[in-house]
Design an enzyme around this catalytic site. Structure first.
Site, PDB file in Angstrom:
ATOM      1  N   ASP A  11       0.634   4.479   0.647  1.00 50.83           N
ATOM      2  CA  ASP A  11       1.417   2.972   1.121  1.00 50.83           C
ATOM      3  C   ASP A  11       2.778   3.300   0.589  1.00 50.83           C
ATOM      4  OD1 ASP A  11      -0.855   1.812   1.614  1.00 50.83           O
ATOM      5  OD2 ASP A  11      -1.301   0.770  -0.361  1.00 50.83           O
ATOM      6  N   ASP A 130      -8.028  -6.507   6.977  1.00 47.91           N
ATOM      7  CA  ASP A 130      -8.032  -6.955   5.501  1.00 47.91           C
ATOM      8  C   ASP A 130      -8.938  -7.936   5.596  1.00 47.91           C
ATOM      9  OD1 ASP A 130      -5.857  -4.843   4.849  1.00 47.91           O
ATOM     10  OD2 ASP A 130      -4.399  -6.197   5.257  1.00 47.91           O
TER      11      ASP A 130
END
Lengths: 252, 197
Positions: A11, A130
């Site tokens: 990330d 998500d």
């Protein structure tokens, strides 16, 4: 035999690898180029590079960083974050990415998936979802890095994504992400056994047994994790040896 | 060594270039007929769809050019499939260098996904392309169509059924997997092509 894949996720925020808990409380986890090369050397099967600030702050993914990483690694490499057009993808592929992942932009404009599939082939289109289990027991799709709830059920969006031409699903459970309490076995299994394309499970991997569970019970094709690798809590060679010991096919 | 990568409308050419850089080899990416013809070795990469790729090659006369190359040629993934006779992918007549046909994986078990994406083993390895590599070395694959086993098979992989993960005839080599993304094993194969083919 085709192996299960172990995928470290990088990330990225402002050029650094970061990791938080449940999408917040970001901590610095090192230089993405060094980490990417290290993971490739240790036996990672792929890398995922997500610019997590991109969607919210409308920044374009750092193609220059992608280029640097691509020069240093010899395994496949997915890039995501803020991708909203064929042109965005073209730039990332030219800089060495093998696949791209789309999330919020694809949800807002599903036709994007089809355009990307037509232009570059489904093998390079990863649909990142998500998802969060609500009190009604259903898994819903969230957008903008987990900040925005939708009324779409995860399984429905995943099926739609397949129809549109996605080549893989990267499924992140927000209930599990950052908790190190194990992956979301139930929703992963639902997708992995329903969809005709590979499902990458993400969120919650904290022990080596969690990986066994997500492969054996969750039927995941690949498992993605970040902090346990970044903070050296589990080494990839140890994880793979453990999985092999449990008769799970892995590349060693 | 004058190494050329054929430029056409198929992705991942950059990845091949970077992989060669990592093993210290420079290459030129071009669709220029003269440059391709005079190269010492040629790499024909590719990720994409067969009919649009063949159409692109035909329109530019690259089909005839590739078929008639005399120097060692390495086709990768779609490149290898295009070197076969025919592909079921949109009923495409291909270059016909290898007699093998390219078919769609049709698993009987619903748990088997198409395309195959990930690391699988290669075995029954023949030719110096695989020099120094043991049977069951792992390579990275991304493909929904496969070349059947045939007289030109130099590597075999099992997915749905055994199929050709490597082909060889005269000066032409093809691999279904991506050596440019197959870690140390892939690097060895690229080195072998450059040094031994």
């Amino acid at each position: 035999m085709l192996t299960k894949r172990i995928i470290p996720c990088l990330d990225i925020k402002d050029g650094r690898t970061v990791k938080g808990t449940n999408f917040v409380n970001l901590r610095d986890a090192g230089d993405p180029v060094e980490l990417g090369a290290l993971y490739a050397q240790q036996g990672a099967d792929e890398l995922v590079f997500l610019d997590i600030t991109a969607t919210v702050e409308k920044r374009k993914t750092l193609s220059e960083l992608v280029n640097r990483i691509a020069h240093h690694i010899n395994i496949p490499f997915t890039v995501g974050g803020g991708i909203s057009s064929v042109e965005d993808v073209s730039v990332l592929l030219q800089n060495g990415a093998d696949k791209i992942s789309v999330n919020t932009s694809a949800f807002k404009k599903p036709e994007l998936i089809r355009e990307l599939e037509k232009q570059f082939g489904s093998q390079c289109v990863v649909l990142a979802i998500d998802t969060k289990k609500e009190e009604d027991g259903e898994w819903y799709v969230y957008l903008n890095g987990g900040r925005t709830k939708t009324d779409m059920k995860c399984i429905d969006w995943a099926k739609k994504g397949v129809q549109l031409g996605a080549g893989e699903i990267l499924l992140t459970s927000m209930n599990h992400d950052g908790t190190k309490a194990g992956f979301a076995v139930d929703i992963t299994k639902e997708l992995a056994t329903t969809l005709p394309i590979p499902v990458i499970a993400s969120g919650g991997g904290g022990s080596m047994q969690h990986f066994v569970d997500i492969f054996e019970e969750g039927k995941a094709d690949a498992a993605l994790a970040a902090s346990i690798f970044h903070f050296k809590e589990i080494a990839i060679p140890d994880l793979k040896a453990y999985l092999k010991g449990k008769d799970i096919e892995v590349r060693i | 060594m004058n190494l050329v990568i054929i430029k056409y409308n198929a992705g991942n050419i950059q990845s091949v270039l970077y992989a060669l850089e990592r093993i210290g080899v420079e290459a030129v990416v071009t669709d220029d007929h003269a440059l391709i013809k005079k190269a010492d070795k040629v790499i024909f990469p590719g990720v994409g769809e067969a009919s649009s790729a063949m159409q692109y090659l035909n329109e530019r006369g690259l089909d005839e050019l590739i078929k008639n190359l005399q120097q060692p040629v390495l086709g990768i993934c779609l490149g290898m499939q295009l070197m076969c006779k025919y592909s079921e992918e949109n009923n495409t007549e291909c270059l016909g260098i290898f007699d093998e046909k390219v078919k769609l994986f049709k698993p009987t078990d619903a748990a088997v996904k198409v395309p195959q994406i990930g690391w699988n083993t290669i075995y029954d390895l023949k030719t110096d392309l695989f020099k120094g590599l043991p049977d069951n070395s792992y390579c990275y694959f991304v493909h929904g169509y496969y070349a059947a086993l045939g007289e030109h098979t130099i590597a075999t992989t099992d997915y749905v059924q055994p199929y050709s993960s490597g082909l060889y005839k005269d000066n032409f080599y093809g691999v279904q997997f991506h050596p440019e993304k197959s870690a140390a094993v892939g690097e060895q194969i690229l080195k072998n092509f450059i040094l031994n083919a």
